[in-house]
Design a protein around this motif. Structure first.
Motif, PDB file in Angstrom:
ATOM      1  N   VAL A 381       0.858  -1.162   0.088  1.00  0.00           N
ATOM      2  CA  VAL A 381      -0.056   0.047   0.064  1.00  0.00           C
ATOM      3  C   VAL A 381       0.907   1.169   0.064  1.00  0.00           C
ATOM      4  N   ALA A 382       0.794   2.092  -0.793  1.00  0.00           N
ATOM      5  CA  ALA A 382       1.740   3.193  -1.067  1.00  0.00           C
ATOM      6  C   ALA A 382       1.114   4.342  -0.080  1.00  0.00           C
ATOM      7  N   ALA A 383      -0.056   4.827  -0.326  1.00  0.00           N
ATOM      8  CA  ALA A 383      -0.964   5.741   0.229  1.00  0.00           C
ATOM      9  C   ALA A 383      -2.156   5.894   0.028  1.00  0.00           C
ATOM     10  N   ILE A 384      -3.009   6.742   0.727  1.00  0.00           N
ATOM     11  CA  ILE A 384      -4.386   6.922   0.934  1.00  0.00           C
ATOM     12  C   ILE A 384      -4.671   8.246   0.656  1.00  0.00           C
ATOM     13  N   ASP A 385      -5.647   8.591  -0.191  1.00  0.00           N
ATOM     14  CA  ASP A 385      -6.045  10.167  -0.357  1.00  0.00           C
ATOM     15  C   ASP A 385      -7.604  10.108   0.304  1.00  0.00           C
ATOM     16  N   ASP A 386      -7.633  11.064   1.083  1.00  0.00           N
ATOM     17  CA  ASP A 386      -9.150  11.018   1.640  1.00  0.00           C
ATOM     18  C   ASP A 386     -10.012  11.983   0.686  1.00  0.00           C
ATOM     19  N   GLU A 387      -9.459  13.186   0.212  1.00  0.00           N
ATOM     20  CA  GLU A 387     -10.283  13.897  -0.668  1.00  0.00           C
ATOM     21  C   GLU A 387     -10.830  13.325  -1.856  1.00  0.00           C
ATOM     22  N   SER A 388     -10.293  12.259  -2.482  1.00  0.00           N
ATOM     23  CA  SER A 388     -10.855  11.477  -3.824  1.00  0.00           C
ATOM     24  C   SER A 388     -11.255  10.034  -3.409  1.00  0.00           C
ATOM     25  N   GLY A 389     -11.158   9.813  -1.976  1.00  0.00           N
ATOM     26  CA  GLY A 389     -11.384   8.510  -1.761  1.00  0.00           C
ATOM     27  C   GLY A 389     -10.846   7.155  -2.427  1.00  0.00           C
ATOM     28  N   THR A 390      -9.517   7.597  -2.557  1.00  0.00           N
ATOM     29  CA  THR A 390      -8.736   6.430  -3.261  1.00  0.00           C
ATOM     30  C   THR A 390      -7.428   5.957  -2.605  1.00  0.00           C
ATOM     31  N   VAL A 391      -6.996   4.803  -3.077  1.00  0.00           N
ATOM     32  CA  VAL A 391      -5.904   4.183  -2.493  1.00  0.00           C
ATOM     33  C   VAL A 391      -4.909   3.734  -3.662  1.00  0.00           C
ATOM     34  N   ALA A 392      -3.498   3.932  -3.384  1.00  0.00           N
ATOM     35  CA  ALA A 392      -2.719   3.787  -4.378  1.00  0.00           C
ATOM     36  C   ALA A 392      -1.964   2.545  -3.840  1.00  0.00           C
ATOM     37  N   LEU A 393      -1.964   1.407  -4.544  1.00  0.00           N
ATOM     38  CA  LEU A 393      -1.671   0.108  -4.464  1.00  0.00           C
ATOM     39  C   LEU A 393      -0.391  -0.285  -5.314  1.00  0.00           C
ATOM     40  N   LEU A 394       0.580  -0.955  -5.155  1.00  0.00           N
ATOM     41  CA  LEU A 394       1.510  -1.456  -5.939  1.00  0.00           C
ATOM     42  C   LEU A 394       1.438  -2.718  -6.094  1.00  0.00           C
ATOM     43  N   GLU A 395       1.054  -3.000  -7.651  1.00  0.00           N
ATOM     44  CA  GLU A 395       0.479  -4.278  -8.290  1.00  0.00           C
ATOM     45  C   GLU A 395       1.093  -4.890  -9.362  1.00  0.00           C
ATOM     46  N   ALA A 396       1.368  -6.117  -9.560  1.00  0.00           N
ATOM     47  CA  ALA A 396       1.867  -6.739 -10.673  1.00  0.00           C
ATOM     48  C   ALA A 396       0.812  -6.644 -11.771  1.00  0.00           C
ATOM     49  N   THR A 397       1.318  -6.254 -12.850  1.00  0.00           N
ATOM     50  CA  THR A 397       0.211  -5.883 -14.161  1.00  0.00           C
ATOM     51  C   THR A 397       0.865  -6.439 -15.189  1.00  0.00           C
ATOM     52  N   THR A 398       0.079  -6.694 -16.326  1.00  0.00           N
ATOM     53  CA  THR A 398       0.572  -7.346 -17.634  1.00  0.00           C
ATOM     54  C   THR A 398       1.725  -6.367 -18.102  1.00  0.00           C
ATOM     55  N   SER A 399       1.770  -5.108 -17.642  1.00  0.00           N
ATOM     56  CA  SER A 399       2.615  -3.990 -18.197  1.00  0.00           C
ATOM     57  C   SER A 399       3.796  -3.889 -17.132  1.00  0.00           C
ATOM     58  N   GLY A 400       3.859  -4.757 -16.023  1.00  0.00           N
ATOM     59  CA  GLY A 400       4.803  -4.812 -15.110  1.00  0.00           C
ATOM     60  C   GLY A 400       4.416  -4.100 -13.746  1.00  0.00           C
ATOM     61  N   SER A 401       5.224  -4.119 -13.196  1.00  0.00           N
ATOM     62  CA  SER A 401       4.818  -3.426 -11.580  1.00  0.00           C
ATOM     63  C   SER A 401       4.371  -2.026 -11.775  1.00  0.00           C
TER      64      SER A 401
END
Length: 893
Positions: A381-401
């Motif tokens: 978990v990288a960070a959470i933003d209250d104003e936008s109600g979102t969270v940034a996650l570090l994920e493995a995708t088909t395009s890489g990390s």
């Protein structure tokens, strides 16, 4: 199989890397495992021409994609980190002829003993011999301590019995007692250097106080460690801070001891910190503090999440109950973050069979069940933003990390940003994704997609944030030496600063401190205030040096290579570097590249020299002396160099070209066996060229091996010729007798300071010549590995020892010698990658691809500055260790 594979990997900051080993190093009981893994093509055997066979992993990808192997390595990370270090050190010890000065001591030896007891089958014979040599050195030191202590006790007794003797006899005995006490204190300081640095500096100060000649080396070592330290407060906190989390401004923090006792702080690094206990969390995994300082969250190994209200100071809220033992998924790869306002907590755990992400509402103590699990593995978990109600996650995708921003209520994808490579990560409490491409470090806000900053930074893999997450620190990975050179970036305004950081024994990292337990705060004028936590102590650094234009093209040494053959101006303010046909000029005070000129240098032997006024830079281009204007490195004059008729038509590609600058307007060149004095203003020769030999054979030898050194007398130079060294008087055009104390010995190093000239010979021995009196010192046994580089203001010779590793394993070792008594007084080590240290006035200047380092080597300032930074009364523990007969009062009083 696990034992074998662990030998083939080494820890890095972002995971693990392959580490080939010699086939002969594999224990016999593992040979069958080797055969099986070779058959499965998981291992390979490589062999270069004339090189021993080595065993290695078939592909680096195994370290990232083989979950079982990764789990084994993570479990053994602490041992592997130690084993990698001790294996490198043992190799250096072996290559150094098993030098006693290189064996482990203090805390290193203690750690080695513990690991050998716990993992005897995983340590090779060379490492065992290395540790055994450390034990032998410790026993010798203990016997010496006991013998000297006994002698000192006798001297103290005798001193008491001789009170009726003459005053002169008492004074002589008192001096002897103080020398013995100073030696015991010196030994104490050396032993404590790797165990208790704060005690080490106390004993070094006391050794110097008892006898300056004896305590010189101990104080030198401590001065190198503390030269950029403003203050050390050893009793700042009642209990050691093992884990620390703080707000971006640093005004609120929560710390934990190793036992999990939590303490909340307001203004923790100010003059009047306020603290209160939060209780104890057993088996604590992590602490997070909300950006506004109102909430703190913890997670333990049972996956319990508790949140404290730091304003109301009530009992914690159990947001996530503990998982039943049977249902508990291992949290080895779990991360947890709290939102800036403390409203939400997000937990992510890589289970090995998939990933689990949980979003919890703190006020309601409930999980947001509408959050859909991401399709790929989530590693953080990288960070959470209250104003936008979102969270940034570090994920493995088909395009890489990738950093993927998702809605807290549904898990829907909002935005995607490239994830980290190697050691890249996040900054500013996780909001900013760091990425390094082509030596350019870029910071991008994950939630808006906007680029916040970009800088050219050497070795981006060494970038980490301080505890506040607001500053970026750049320092060499695996740094060794008495101190480290760190560059701090402020992403808000693009400014950069440089500071020296004491060694890790003094500023060890807290568990949650990516940049070594450093806290960087902003002062009123914006200059960073740099603090390091160490147990109960706080180390406050002197104001860092600002670096002008730290971004873009002006950054020094862009990371692809260490600087080679640098030359400094007489006052040390400028440095010139040759890189192929390119000549670059740097301002050492700002680390700014002043100017670069292409095509200025094609000689086989690179040579540069400044005039005393810094207006001209002299170099060579084939058989021409070039004068470059230091304002723009434009060629102001090109002077063809003469050659004697005897060498006409001979090839010159190996001939040495050197120049001795006499003053702002005059210089002397030595080329093809000819000494020529030049008027730099008009390019005319002053008199006829003067040959240093007569026959064509001797002139050719001189052309291949001779160099010229200037002296304070503008009419007198020293020429190093194959058979020795000879003075030449340019006014009378005569050569003097050979001055070498060792006839027919070639010079391999020299250092000139004022009227003192040190010459080192092939034997390794060096001699100091006084150019006024003509007196030559006794031989100094430097060995061939040590090169003289200058003198301290009190007349001590400074030398550098060659690096222990061809791959920059350890920094330069600086030694200080007493020419009068021909003894080594002390030493300290520069950081990794440091090169070409030189004495300029009273200061030692050195450079690596991260910047310049300056250390004042005037001993008149060491005692005062160390007392200002760390002077205090002894602790009860230290007072109990003081040798009998030594002063027990504050060594600085």
């Amino acid at each position: 199989m696990r034992r074998l594979l662990a030998r083939l990997a080494r820890p890095t900051d972002d995971g693990f890397a392959s580490r080939p080993i010699r086939v002969e190093e594999v224990p016999e009981e593992l040979h069958r495992v080797v055969d099986v893994l070779l058959g499965a093509r998981l291992l390979v055997v490589r062999e270069g021409p004339g090189q021993p066979q080595v065993l290695a992993l078939a592909h680096e990808a195994l370290l990232h994609n083989w979950r079982t192997l990764r789990g084994w390595l993570e479990a053994d990370r602490e041992f592997l980190a130690w084993h990698t270090q001790v294996r490198d050190q043992a190799g250096q010890w072996e290559r150094g002829g098993r030098d006693r000065s290189l064996v482990p001591r203090g805390v290193q030896l203690t750690a080695a003993r513990q690991w050998l007891d716990r993992r005897p089958d995983d340590v090779g014979r060379l490492e065992r011999d290395y540790v055994a040599a450390g034990h032998a050195a410790q026993r010798r030191s203990t016997r010496r301590w006991q013998a000297v202590t006994a002698s000192l006790a006798v001297l103290v007794t005798v001193s008491g019995l001789l009170t009726a003797r003459t005053v002169s006899a008492n004074q002589e005995l008192d001096a002897t007692v103080r020398r013995q006490g100073a030696q015991l204190l010196y030994d104490l300081a050396e032993r404590e250097a790797g165990v208790s640095p704060m005690s080490a500096v106390q004993f070094a100060l006391a050794s110097w106080r008892h006898d300056q000649a004896v305590g010189y080396g101990a104080l030198l070592r401590q001065h190198a460690v503390f030269h950029d330290v403003a203050e050390v407060d050893i009793d700042r906190y009642a209990e050691p801070m093992d884990v620390v989390a703080t707000t971006p401004t640093g005004h609120v923090a929560v710390s934990a001891t190793a036992a999990g006792a939590l303490t909340a702080w307001r203004d923790p690094w100010g003059d009047t910190p306020e603290s209160w206990s939060l209780g104890t969390v057993k088996q604590l995994k992590a602490i997070r503090v909300s950006d506004d300082g109102t909430k703190a969250a913890t997670i333990d190994t049972s996956a319990s999440i508790r949140v404290w209200d730091l304003v109301a100071r009530r009992e914690p809220v159990l947001v996530r109950p503990p998982s039943p033992e049977s249902d508990l998924t291992p949290l080895d790869y779990a991360t947890m973050e709290i939102s800036p306002s403390g409203r939400h907590v997000v937990l992510a755990n890589d289970t090995g069979d998939g990933s689990l992400v949980e979003v919890w509402d703190v006020a309601r103590r409930s999980r947001l069940t509408g959050f859909a699990q991401p399709p790929g593995d989530v590693s953080g978990v990288a960070a959470i933003d209250d104003e936008s109600g979102t969270v940034a996650l570090l994920e493995a995708t088909t395009s890489g990390s990738m950093y993927v921003v998702r809605r807290l209520d549904t898990g829907a994808e909002v935005r995607m940003t490239k994830g980290p490579k190697q050691n890249e990560g996040t900054a500013r409490q996780g909001r900013m994704a760091l990425r390094c491409e082509g030596d350019v470090l870029t910071g991008r806000d994950m939630f808006t997609g906007e680029e916040v900053f970009h800088h050219t930074v050497g070795a981006c893999a060494s970038v980490a944030t301080d505890l506040t997450g607001e500053f970026l620190g750049v320092s060499p990975a695996g740094e060794s030496g008495s101190f480290s050179s760190v560059t701090y970036f402020d992403p808000r305004n693009g400014r950069a600063y440089q500071s020296s950081t004491p060694n890790s024994a003094l500023t060890a990292a807290q568990n949650s401190a990516p940049s070594g337990g450093a806290v960087v705060l902003r002062s009123e004028d914006g200059t960073p205030v740099i603090l390091h936590m160490r147990g109960t102590a706080v180390v406050r650094m002197k104001p860092p040096r600002p670096i002008e234009e730290a971004g873009g093209h002006s950054v020094d040494f862009s990371g692809h290579a260490d600087p080679a053959n640098p030359t400094y101006s007489a006052d040390g303010s400028l440095m010139a570097v040759v890189d192929g046909p390119r000549v670059s000029l740097y301002d050492t005070r700002t680390r700014r590249r002043v100017v670069t000129a292409e095509g200025r240098h094609r000689s086989y032997k690179a040579f540069l020299a400044f005039t005393p006024d810094n207006a001209r830079l002299l170099t060579f281009d084939d058989e021409n002396l070039l004068m470059l204007d230091t304002r723009d490195l434009a060629e102001s004059r090109r002077i063809p160099l003469p050659r004697p008729p005897q060498l006409a038509g001979q090839k010159n590609h190996l001939w040495i070209r050197t120049v001795a600058v006499a003053d702002d307007h005059t210089a002397v060149t030595l080329f093809a066996g000819l000494l020529t004095r030049w008027n730099l203003d008009n390019g005319a020769a002053i008199g006829e060229p003067l040959p240093v030999a007569t026959t064509a054979r001797d002139l050719a030898l001189a052309a291949d091996k001779s160099t010229v050194l200037g002296t304070p007398d503008r009419d007198r130079v020293l020429v190093n010729v194959p058979e020795g060294q000879r003075w030449w008087n340019l006014r009378s055009r005569t050569g003097g007798d050979l001055v070498a104390p060792e006839p027919n010995s070639q010079m391999i190093g020299a250092a000139l300071s004022g009227t003192r000239l040190t010459i080192q010979y092939m034997s390794g021995r060096a001699y100091v010549h006084d150019l006024v009196s003509g007196v030559t010192s006794k031989p100094l046994p430097l060995t061939a590995h040590v090169t003289p580089i200058g003198f301290t203001p009190d007349g001590k010779l400074v030398g550098k020892r060659a690096k222990d590793s061809l791959f920059g394993g350890d920094g330069e070792l600086i030694e200080v010698w007493d020419p009068k008594d021909s003894v080594r007084l002390g030493e300290f080590r520069l950081p990794n990658g440091s090169t070409s240290p030189k004495m300029i006035g009273s200061r030692l200047v050195a450079v690596n691809k991260y910047g310049f380092m300056w250390i004042d080597l005037d001993p008149a300032d060491w005692f005062r500055s160390l007392c200002d930074a760390a002077g205090r009364d002894y602790t009860a523990f230290e007072r109990d260790r003081l040798p009998q007969g030594t002063d027990h009062g504050n060594p600085c009083s």
